[in-house]
Design a protein around this motif. Structure first.
Motif, PDB file in Angstrom:
ATOM      1  N   LYS A   1       0.746  -1.230   0.183  1.00 42.63           N
ATOM      2  CA  LYS A   1       0.003   0.099   0.060  1.00 42.63           C
ATOM      3  C   LYS A   1       0.860   1.394   0.008  1.00 42.63           C
ATOM      4  N   LYS A   2       0.629   2.100  -0.769  1.00 37.88           N
ATOM      5  CA  LYS A   2       1.330   3.478  -0.959  1.00 37.88           C
ATOM      6  C   LYS A   2       1.464   4.057   0.628  1.00 37.88           C
ATOM      7  N   ARG A   3       0.205   4.136   1.177  1.00 41.17           N
ATOM      8  CA  ARG A   3       0.134   4.978   2.418  1.00 41.17           C
ATOM      9  C   ARG A   3       1.339   4.150   3.474  1.00 41.17           C
ATOM     10  N   ASP A   4       1.513   2.978   3.214  1.00 40.56           N
ATOM     11  CA  ASP A   4       2.384   2.343   4.234  1.00 40.56           C
ATOM     12  C   ASP A   4       3.956   2.550   4.039  1.00 40.56           C
ATOM     13  N   VAL A   5       4.062   3.308   2.967  1.00 38.27           N
ATOM     14  CA  VAL A   5       5.528   3.251   2.405  1.00 38.27           C
ATOM     15  C   VAL A   5       6.053   4.936   2.977  1.00 38.27           C
ATOM     16  N   LYS A   6       6.748   4.400   4.192  1.00 37.55           N
ATOM     17  CA  LYS A   6       7.329   5.717   5.031  1.00 37.55           C
ATOM     18  C   LYS A   6       8.794   5.377   5.244  1.00 37.55           C
ATOM     19  N   PRO A   7       9.520   5.702   4.432  1.00 42.49           N
ATOM     20  CA  PRO A   7      10.831   5.426   4.487  1.00 42.49           C
ATOM     21  C   PRO A   7      11.655   6.052   5.737  1.00 42.49           C
ATOM     22  N   LEU A   8      11.357   7.119   6.093  1.00 42.15           N
ATOM     23  CA  LEU A   8      11.921   7.840   6.986  1.00 42.15           C
ATOM     24  C   LEU A   8      13.620   7.980   6.768  1.00 42.15           C
ATOM     25  N   LEU A   9      13.917   8.691   5.819  1.00 45.48           N
ATOM     26  CA  LEU A   9      15.369   8.499   5.469  1.00 45.48           C
ATOM     27  C   LEU A   9      16.303   9.362   6.266  1.00 45.48           C
ATOM     28  N   TRP A  10      17.397   8.619   6.670  1.00 48.33           N
ATOM     29  CA  TRP A  10      18.409   9.348   7.584  1.00 48.33           C
ATOM     30  C   TRP A  10      19.719   9.146   7.103  1.00 48.33           C
ATOM     31  N   ARG A  11      20.767   9.873   7.703  1.00 43.01           N
ATOM     32  CA  ARG A  11      22.054   9.527   6.953  1.00 43.01           C
ATOM     33  C   ARG A  11      23.151   9.604   8.182  1.00 43.01           C
ATOM     34  N   LYS A  12      24.169   9.057   8.003  1.00 43.80           N
ATOM     35  CA  LYS A  12      25.460   9.139   9.077  1.00 43.80           C
ATOM     36  C   LYS A  12      26.511   9.563   8.103  1.00 43.80           C
ATOM     37  N   LEU A  13      27.385  10.395   8.878  1.00 44.25           N
ATOM     38  CA  LEU A  13      28.629  10.884   8.177  1.00 44.25           C
ATOM     39  C   LEU A  13      29.836  10.324   8.800  1.00 44.25           C
ATOM     40  N   SER A  14      30.808  10.185   7.781  1.00 43.59           N
ATOM     41  CA  SER A  14      32.365   9.595   8.272  1.00 43.59           C
ATOM     42  C   SER A  14      33.047  10.955   8.112  1.00 43.59           C
ATOM     43  N   GLU A  15      34.516  10.779   8.714  1.00 48.09           N
ATOM     44  CA  GLU A  15      35.132  11.996   8.550  1.00 48.09           C
ATOM     45  C   GLU A  15      35.984  11.987   7.217  1.00 48.09           C
ATOM     46  N   PRO A  16      36.171  13.081   6.652  1.00 47.00           N
ATOM     47  CA  PRO A  16      36.575  13.192   5.193  1.00 47.00           C
ATOM     48  C   PRO A  16      37.906  12.672   5.214  1.00 47.00           C
ATOM     49  N   ASN A  17      38.327  12.161   4.046  1.00 49.32           N
ATOM     50  CA  ASN A  17      39.542  11.611   3.759  1.00 49.32           C
ATOM     51  C   ASN A  17      40.634  12.694   3.153  1.00 49.32           C
ATOM     52  N   GLU A  18      41.834  12.652   3.060  1.00 49.20           N
ATOM     53  CA  GLU A  18      42.778  13.490   2.613  1.00 49.20           C
ATOM     54  C   GLU A  18      42.208  14.488   1.287  1.00 49.20           C
ATOM     55  N   ASP A  19      41.585  13.945   0.577  1.00 46.76           N
ATOM     56  CA  ASP A  19      40.920  14.574  -0.728  1.00 46.76           C
ATOM     57  C   ASP A  19      39.662  15.132  -0.251  1.00 46.76           C
ATOM     58  N   GLY A  20      39.222  15.209   0.920  1.00 42.71           N
ATOM     59  CA  GLY A  20      37.777  15.643   1.233  1.00 42.71           C
ATOM     60  C   GLY A  20      36.552  14.934   0.751  1.00 42.71           C
ATOM     61  N   VAL A  21      36.894  13.630   0.665  1.00 40.63           N
ATOM     62  CA  VAL A  21      35.736  12.995   0.166  1.00 40.63           C
ATOM     63  C   VAL A  21      34.955  12.238   1.374  1.00 40.63           C
ATOM     64  N   ARG A  22      33.916  12.218   1.499  1.00 40.75           N
ATOM     65  CA  ARG A  22      33.200  11.727   2.832  1.00 40.75           C
ATOM     66  C   ARG A  22      32.158  10.420   2.191  1.00 40.75           C
ATOM     67  N   LYS A  23      32.119   9.623   3.316  1.00 40.09           N
ATOM     68  CA  LYS A  23      31.326   8.567   3.024  1.00 40.09           C
ATOM     69  C   LYS A  23      29.819   8.699   3.863  1.00 40.09           C
ATOM     70  N   VAL A  24      28.703   8.634   3.054  1.00 36.77           N
ATOM     71  CA  VAL A  24      27.300   9.042   3.646  1.00 36.77           C
ATOM     72  C   VAL A  24      26.710   7.772   3.529  1.00 36.77           C
ATOM     73  N   ARG A  25      26.407   7.060   4.538  1.00 37.91           N
ATOM     74  CA  ARG A  25      25.504   5.925   5.004  1.00 37.91           C
ATOM     75  C   ARG A  25      23.981   6.408   4.981  1.00 37.91           C
ATOM     76  N   ALA A  26      23.481   6.166   3.914  1.00 39.95           N
ATOM     77  CA  ALA A  26      21.960   6.542   3.733  1.00 39.95           C
ATOM     78  C   ALA A  26      21.152   5.375   4.405  1.00 39.95           C
ATOM     79  N   MET A  27      20.182   5.526   5.415  1.00 38.62           N
ATOM     80  CA  MET A  27      19.415   4.707   6.062  1.00 38.62           C
ATOM     81  C   MET A  27      17.746   4.806   5.970  1.00 38.62           C
ATOM     82  N   TRP A  28      16.961   3.788   5.720  1.00 39.26           N
ATOM     83  CA  TRP A  28      15.809   4.126   5.795  1.00 39.26           C
ATOM     84  C   TRP A  28      14.863   2.986   6.219  1.00 39.26           C
ATOM     85  N   THR A  29      13.566   3.221   6.681  1.00 36.88           N
ATOM     86  CA  THR A  29      12.912   2.261   7.153  1.00 36.88           C
ATOM     87  C   THR A  29      12.825   1.018   6.033  1.00 36.88           C
ATOM     88  N   GLU A  30      13.217  -0.134   6.353  1.00 31.48           N
ATOM     89  CA  GLU A  30      13.089  -1.356   5.665  1.00 31.48           C
ATOM     90  C   GLU A  30      11.834  -1.564   4.952  1.00 31.48           C
TER      91      GLU A  30
END
Length: 778
Positions: free
Chosen positions: A309-338
């Motif tokens: 059901k469309k009304r049951d799709v509530k992903p509640l997206l969130w993210r966790k950031l890691s420290e940037p490396n020497e080139d300023g690149v950061r890893k973003v872990r995206a998380m949502w309700t399964e």
């Protein structure tokens, strides 16, 4: 059941017995031993036949005296109300002797009641008319082989009752013949018959539509994205009926729900189910009945997988950031309700879009993810993570979350606090100055898996936590189009556990034992120890205990019995529970080990002292046996303490196989270091520093005459001589070294250093003839 009052006359046999009181026994015979179940009973008996004081029992239970009364001078009545015994023994007893004076047996009968009948068809797949007639009833008396039941039916066309079936149970099934029709009302009577009695139920009339059981419906179920359609086909198509739909999760996760439905006449049934979980297996079934008629059997079960059901799709997206490396690149872990993995044709995608998109070639990083997490890499600029959920390439829902740029100034919450209460964690914080739309709270145990929830308030409760585990909690403010910086609370445990494992060691003595313990393998959330309790006892008991505070790690158990086995264990107590060590057995000694040690050490010292004294005695004895110079055969000369020329050796030491040089030469200045250095210089100078002269020593005139050794090396002036002052009666002869130029017949070894000699004071040396008698030459 109507109450009945039955008068039983008791006839007294053998009236002569009444003449003698000691033979006061009456045989009682009832007029009718069978009475109806639940009726009242009056027992009349001749009072002149029994003693004045009697009492009655029914099945060995005493009947109250109030239930017995006198009718006249010769008879009395015993009243029993609501008799509900299938069979009972009634007896009277003498109150004085408790002797049984007489008795009888009363048996009850009952007529069947509460009749119910069903008219149905044996083969539920056929939609033909009913061919079975099943009736059941109730009877308070337990069925037995002596009771036979019969069902009698009368119809409007045949008013005379006719027996259709017999049974020894409380139900009976009659197969209707093809030529018989039950379209009119039916009157049913049930008859119970035994050898001594017979009883019939009250007649009961039934209408066919009130007792007809419908054939079970045929069911079909079709799932849709917004509802589930349940349809069924029914028999008795021409009449209105009531139906009931039952459905629930196939795995039993939800209780079965019943949905009533009324199906109009001349139509089949259908129902839309809108209350269900997405992508779950549900089982459906239906049954129907005519009004006031019994329910049909349940239809065959149908199991279907519901849609997302469309009304049951509530992903509640969130993210966790890691420290940037020497080139300023950061890893973003995206998380949502399964989204349930059972949902077919569901597709999720994640993309990272820069906030400031360039005119040419926007830096969009997109990844396809099928689970509830996905890693995306971004640079130091601000980005927005976008989640899209699709079904059959149709967008169901889209959500996004903001990723701030490195060094971007954003507000955060302050004064974040966390506390544990009953296995849950209470989190509170202070809001920033800027208006906040909501707060995102995330927590993790170990950092591998995150949980998160959104809160509209400055506090929340975290539930469903792992027991006795530490958690890291972060709170991030959410604004209309951005997210602030997260603030982390101090690590907190979901619940404090018991203390760690306790290991003990025991050192036993004769009357005491030293118990040591350590607490090891402490988990991160182990409770702090408040105290330790040591329990100990013998096999016979009793158990004793001593409690110490948490700073102690040992205790001395005193006043124990010698040569006795004890058991001991230690309990570490915390506010959250206790931990107990393994029970350890030990034996006390017969003697104190410290006393044995002291005795052993003292004996060793005494033995060493004995050995040392023996060695000293032997050495002293040897010392006393050493030869002493004979004054009659000795002379005294002045010997320089050090050679006038370094490296000069005036003579070689005399050798005696049994004695050392110390046994042959005795100086008056034995403590002077010059004597020991003299011998050292005799052999240590190199050959380049020595010269040799050959001098003939004087030949002795007689074997017993003393030999005078005269030093010719640069004699010191006489006034500088420091020789000893010998007394006039000294047995030693004084000899002063003088310079002599007389030739010597024998050679004398002399080593003369070319270096200038130092002026050294002479030393007095005692030389005996014993030295020369050994045959040694210089």
């Amino acid at each position: 059941m109507k109450e009945m009052s039955i008068l039983l006359a008791l006839f007294v046999l053998a009236p002569s017995i009444c003449k003698a009181l000691h033979e006061n026994t009456c045989n009682v015979v009832l007029k009718d031993q069978y009475i109806e179940w639940g009726s009242d009973l009056d027992v009349v008996y001749p009072s002149s036949c029994v003693p004045r004081k009697i009492f009655w029992t029914l099945n060995n239970r005493r009947v109250g005296e109030s239930q017995s009364r006198s009718v006249n001078s010769t008879h009395a009545v015993l009243s029993l109300r609501n008799f509900t015994h299938q069979s009972a023994i009634l007896e009277w007893h003498s109150a004085d002797t408790l002797q049984v004076l007489g008795g009888t047996t009363i048996t009850a009968y009952s007529k069947p009641g509460k009749i119910s009948c069903i008219l149905y068809r044996k083969n539920q797949s056929d939609e033909l008319s009913a061919n079975l007639f099943n009736c059941s009833w109730e009877d308070p008396i337990k069925p037995s082989a002596q009771i036979h039941y019969s069902v009698l039916i009368a119809t409007s066309s045949n008013p005379s009752p006719s027996e259709v079936c017999e049974s020894k149970s409380k139900y009976c099934i009659w197969t209707i013949s093809n030529g018989m029709s039950l379209l009119d009302s039916v009157t049913v009577t049930v008859r119970a018959k035994a050898a001594a009695w017979e009883a019939c139920s009250d007649p009961r009339a039934f209408f066919p539509d009130h007792i007809r059981k419908m054939i079970r419906p045929k069911l079909t179920v079709t799932p849709f994205p917004d509802h589930v359609l349940v349809e069924w086909l029914r028999a008795s198509f021409s009449k209105e009926c009531r139906c009931e739909v039952s459905y629930g999760k196939a795995d039993g996760g939800r209780l079965t729900e019943l949905r009533p439905n009324t199906t109009p006449e001349r139509s089949h049934g259908k129902m839309q189910i809108e209350k269900w979980d997405s992508c779950s297996n549900y089982t459906f079934s239906v049954r129907c009945a005519l009004h006031e008629a019994p329910w049909s059997d349940w239809s065959d079960k149908k199991t279907v997988l519901t849609k997302l059901k469309k009304r049951d799709v509530k992903p509640l997206l969130w993210r966790k950031l890691s420290e940037p490396n020497e080139d300023g690149v950061r890893k973003v872990r995206a998380m949502w309700t399964e989204i349930a993995s059972t949902c077919p044709d569901i597709f999720t995608s994640i993309k990272a879009a820069p906030i400031q998109e360039r005119a040419v070639g926007a830096d969009r990083k997109e990844a396809s993810c099928g689970s509830s997490t996905c890693d995306v890499y971004v640079n130091q600029d601000a980005h927005r993570i976008i989640l899209a959920v699709l079904r059959d390439e149709t967008l169901l829902v889209e959500d996004s979350v903001y990723v701030p740029a490195i060094g971007e100034s954003l507000p955060r919450v302050t004064n974040i606090q966390a506390a544990t209460l009953g296995g849950v964690i209470l989190v509170s914080w202070n809001a920033p100055i800027e208006p906040v739309a909501a707060y995102m709270v995330d927590w993790t145990h170990g950092g591998d898996r995150y949980y998160w929830k959104e809160s509209r308030h400055t506090n929340t409760t975290l539930c469903d936590l792992l027991d006795k585990q530490p958690y890291n909690i972060t709170v991030t403010p959410l604004f209309v189009d951005k997210t602030g910086h997260g603030a982390r609370a101090l690590q907190i445990c979901s619940r404090a556990g018991d203390p760690g494992n306790v290991a003990i060691q025991v050192e036993a003595k004769d009357k005491s034992a030293l118990v040591r313990w350590t607490v090891s393998s402490r988990a991160a959330c182990s409770g702090a120890v408040v105290n330790y309790t040591v329990f100990y006892s013998t096999q016979e008991g009793p158990q004793l205990n001593i409690t110490v505070d948490e700073t102690e790690q040992f205790i001395l158990l005193k006043d124990l019995h010698r040569e006795t086995q004890y058991s001991v264990h230690v309990e570490a107590a915390a506010l959250t529970g206790t931990t107990r060590s393994r029970e350890t057995l030990f034996y006390t000694k017969r003697f104190d080990p410290e006393l044995i040690t002291v005795v052993s050490v003292s004996g060793s010292i005494a033995l060493l002292a004995l050995l040392l004294s023996s060695c000293i005695a032997v050495q002293w004895k040897k010392f006393m046996k050493k030869p002493v110079p004979n004054p009659a055969l000795s002379s005294v000369v002045f010997w320089p303490a050090g050679s006038h020329h370094e490296g000069t050796c005036p003579f070689q030491p005399f050798s005696n196989p049994s004695e050392s040089i110390c046994d042959a030469v005795y100086t008056s200045e034995a403590q002077s270091p010059s004597t020991s250095s003299l011998a050292a210089r005799c052999d240590s100078n190199p050959a380049g520093d020595r010269t040799e002269e050959h001098v003939d020593p004087p030949t002795p005139t007689a074997p017993g005459d003393p030999v005078k050794s005269i030093e010719t090396q640069h004699p010191s002036p006489r006034e500088d001589s420091t020789g000893p002052l010998l007394p006039e009666n000294s047995p030693y002869r004084r000899q002063t070294p003088v310079e002599s130029s007389a030739p010597r017949s024998s050679k004398q070894c002399k080593r003369v250093s070319v270096k200038e000699t130092r002026k050294i004071a002479p030393v007095t040396v005692y030389v005996t003839l014993d030295m020369f008698e050994q045959g040694q030459d210089c």
